[in-house]
Design a protein around this motif. Structure first.
Motif, short mmCIF file in Angstrom:
data_model
loop_
_atom_site.label_atom_id
_atom_site.label_comp_id
_atom_site.label_asym_id
_atom_site.label_seq_id
_atom_site.Cartn_x
_atom_site.Cartn_y
_atom_site.Cartn_z
N LEU A 1 -5.09 6.66 12.97
CA LEU A 1 -4.97 5.23 12.77
C LEU A 1 -4.03 4.91 11.62
O LEU A 1 -4.00 5.62 10.63
N PRO A 2 -3.28 3.83 11.74
CA PRO A 2 -2.32 3.46 10.70
C PRO A 2 -3.02 2.85 9.49
O PRO A 2 -4.19 2.49 9.54
N SER A 3 -2.28 2.73 8.42
CA SER A 3 -2.80 2.11 7.21
C SER A 3 -2.62 0.60 7.30
O SER A 3 -1.51 0.11 7.50
N LEU A 4 -3.72 -0.12 7.16
CA LEU A 4 -3.68 -1.58 7.11
C LEU A 4 -3.83 -2.01 5.66
O LEU A 4 -4.47 -1.33 4.87
N THR A 5 -3.24 -3.14 5.33
CA THR A 5 -3.46 -3.68 3.99
C THR A 5 -4.90 -4.16 3.88
O THR A 5 -5.59 -4.36 4.89
N ARG B 1 0.87 -1.18 0.00
CA ARG B 1 0.00 0.00 0.00
C ARG B 1 0.90 1.23 0.00
O ARG B 1 1.90 1.27 0.72
N ILE B 2 0.56 2.21 -0.82
CA ILE B 2 1.35 3.44 -0.91
C ILE B 2 0.48 4.63 -0.56
O ILE B 2 -0.64 4.78 -1.07
N GLU B 3 0.99 5.48 0.32
CA GLU B 3 0.34 6.76 0.62
C GLU B 3 1.24 7.86 0.08
O GLU B 3 2.46 7.84 0.30
N LEU B 4 0.64 8.82 -0.60
CA LEU B 4 1.39 9.82 -1.35
C LEU B 4 1.04 11.23 -0.88
O LEU B 4 -0.13 11.61 -0.84
N TRP B 5 2.06 11.99 -0.55
CA TRP B 5 1.92 13.43 -0.31
C TRP B 5 2.74 14.13 -1.40
O TRP B 5 3.98 14.01 -1.44
N ASP C 1 7.75 13.57 -4.53
CA ASP C 1 6.70 12.94 -3.74
C ASP C 1 7.27 12.40 -2.44
O ASP C 1 8.40 11.89 -2.40
N LEU C 2 6.47 12.48 -1.39
CA LEU C 2 6.77 11.82 -0.13
C LEU C 2 5.86 10.61 -0.05
O LEU C 2 4.63 10.74 -0.14
N LEU C 3 6.44 9.43 0.06
CA LEU C 3 5.67 8.19 0.05
C LEU C 3 5.85 7.42 1.35
O LEU C 3 6.94 7.38 1.93
N HIS C 4 4.74 6.84 1.81
CA HIS C 4 4.81 5.81 2.84
C HIS C 4 4.42 4.51 2.14
O HIS C 4 3.30 4.37 1.66
N VAL C 5 5.35 3.59 2.06
CA VAL C 5 5.12 2.33 1.36
C VAL C 5 5.05 1.23 2.42
O VAL C 5 6.05 0.90 3.05
N ALA C 6 3.86 0.67 2.61
CA ALA C 6 3.64 -0.35 3.64
C ALA C 6 3.60 -1.74 3.02
O ALA C 6 3.15 -1.91 1.88
N GLU C 7 4.04 -2.73 3.78
CA GLU C 7 4.03 -4.12 3.34
C GLU C 7 4.77 -4.27 2.01
O GLU C 7 4.33 -4.99 1.11
N LEU D 1 11.76 0.27 8.08
CA LEU D 1 11.59 -0.49 9.31
C LEU D 1 10.73 -1.69 8.97
O LEU D 1 9.53 -1.56 8.76
N GLY D 2 11.36 -2.84 8.88
CA GLY D 2 10.63 -4.04 8.48
C GLY D 2 10.12 -3.89 7.05
O GLY D 2 10.88 -3.62 6.12
N ASP D 3 8.80 -4.05 6.89
CA ASP D 3 8.18 -3.95 5.57
C ASP D 3 7.69 -2.55 5.25
O ASP D 3 7.11 -2.32 4.19
N ASP D 4 7.89 -1.60 6.16
CA ASP D 4 7.44 -0.23 5.95
C ASP D 4 8.61 0.66 5.56
O ASP D 4 9.70 0.57 6.13
N ARG D 5 8.35 1.55 4.58
CA ARG D 5 9.39 2.47 4.13
C ARG D 5 8.80 3.87 3.95
O ARG D 5 7.64 4.01 3.54
N VAL D 6 9.60 4.86 4.26
CA VAL D 6 9.28 6.25 3.93
C VAL D 6 10.26 6.67 2.85
O VAL D 6 11.48 6.54 3.03
N VAL D 7 9.73 7.15 1.73
CA VAL D 7 10.55 7.39 0.54
C VAL D 7 10.36 8.82 0.05
O VAL D 7 9.24 9.32 0.01
#
Length: 214
Positions: A151-155, A24-28, A34-40, A61-67
């Motif tokens: 709340l965090p982003s869940l897959t 899952r990708i969250e985009l700002w 772009d600032l991305l939070h890439v989960a799982e 951190l694990g499967d989560d990345r901030v890009v």
């Protein structure tokens, strides 16, 4: 004010990363990057992002990345913001990508503007309206944001398993279902279901603790 949530089929690089995976990708958007939070995610997911817009820096951190990307996706493809501008609507960030589609929260002063956005998007894309409602009062922490900001982003799979577990009494005392029974519902291995539950529970509890809710 009125808010709608749209699910828009997308063939761009960010959506492609999430197709056939739990990513899952969250985009700002910051116009120049772009600032991305890439989960799982995995290394392959990051490689696909890098091949499209480049990667300037990342934290993991694990499967989560901030890009932080080298370039902005808006420079390479048509984005939902173009449709919103035509109808005087606002995008409530972040823009999310999951299961091969983009998911966006849209704000309008007139509900007719939301209808206009939906009409124009539907002419070019496959679109579904996940939710539409009027905002009657501001939230305490931010004017138009709700628990989505905490709340965090869940897959999608984590949400489905967690929701089904709750609805079927997994969290009741005594429990009314087991992880083995949940696994049968999803045609998954019991350990896989337990991992989805643990990951979801850990994300939610961690977010609540970090924000001082518990």
């Amino acid at each position: 004010m009125y808010e709608a949530r749209f699910r828009v089929e997308d063939h761009g690089p960010y959506a492609a990363v999430t197709r056939d995976s739990d990513a899952r990708i969250e985009l700002w958007c910051n116009d120049h990057c772009d600032l991305l939070h890439v989960a799982e995610s995995d290394d392959n997911a990051l490689d696909r992002v890098a091949s499209s817009v480049g990667v300037r820096d990342e934290l993991s951190l694990g499967d989560d990345r901030v890009v932080i990307t080298d370039d902005c996706l808006q420079r390479h493809e048509e984005t939902v913001e173009w449709y919103l501008e035509r109808h005087d609507c606002l995008l409530l960030p972040p823009l999310a990508y999951e299961n091969g589609a983009k998911h966006c929260r849209v704000l309008a002063l007139d509900p007719a503007n939301l209808t206009g956005v939906y009409r124009d998007l539907s002419a070019d894309h496959e679109v579904a309206v996940a939710e539409k409602h009027e905002l009657a009062t501001p939230a305490r922490e931010a004017p138009v944001l709700s628990l989505d900001g905490i709340l965090p982003s869940l897959t999608a799979r984590q949400r489905d398993v967690l929701r089904t577990a709750h609805r079927n009494g997994y969290y009741e005392i005594p429990r009314e279902t087991t992880t083995a029974e949940l696994a049968e519902r999803f045609d998954l291995d019991r350990r896989t279901v337990e991992e989805h539950l643990r990951r979801a529970e850990n994300k939610i509890l961690g977010a609540l603790v970090d924000h001082g809710v518990v």
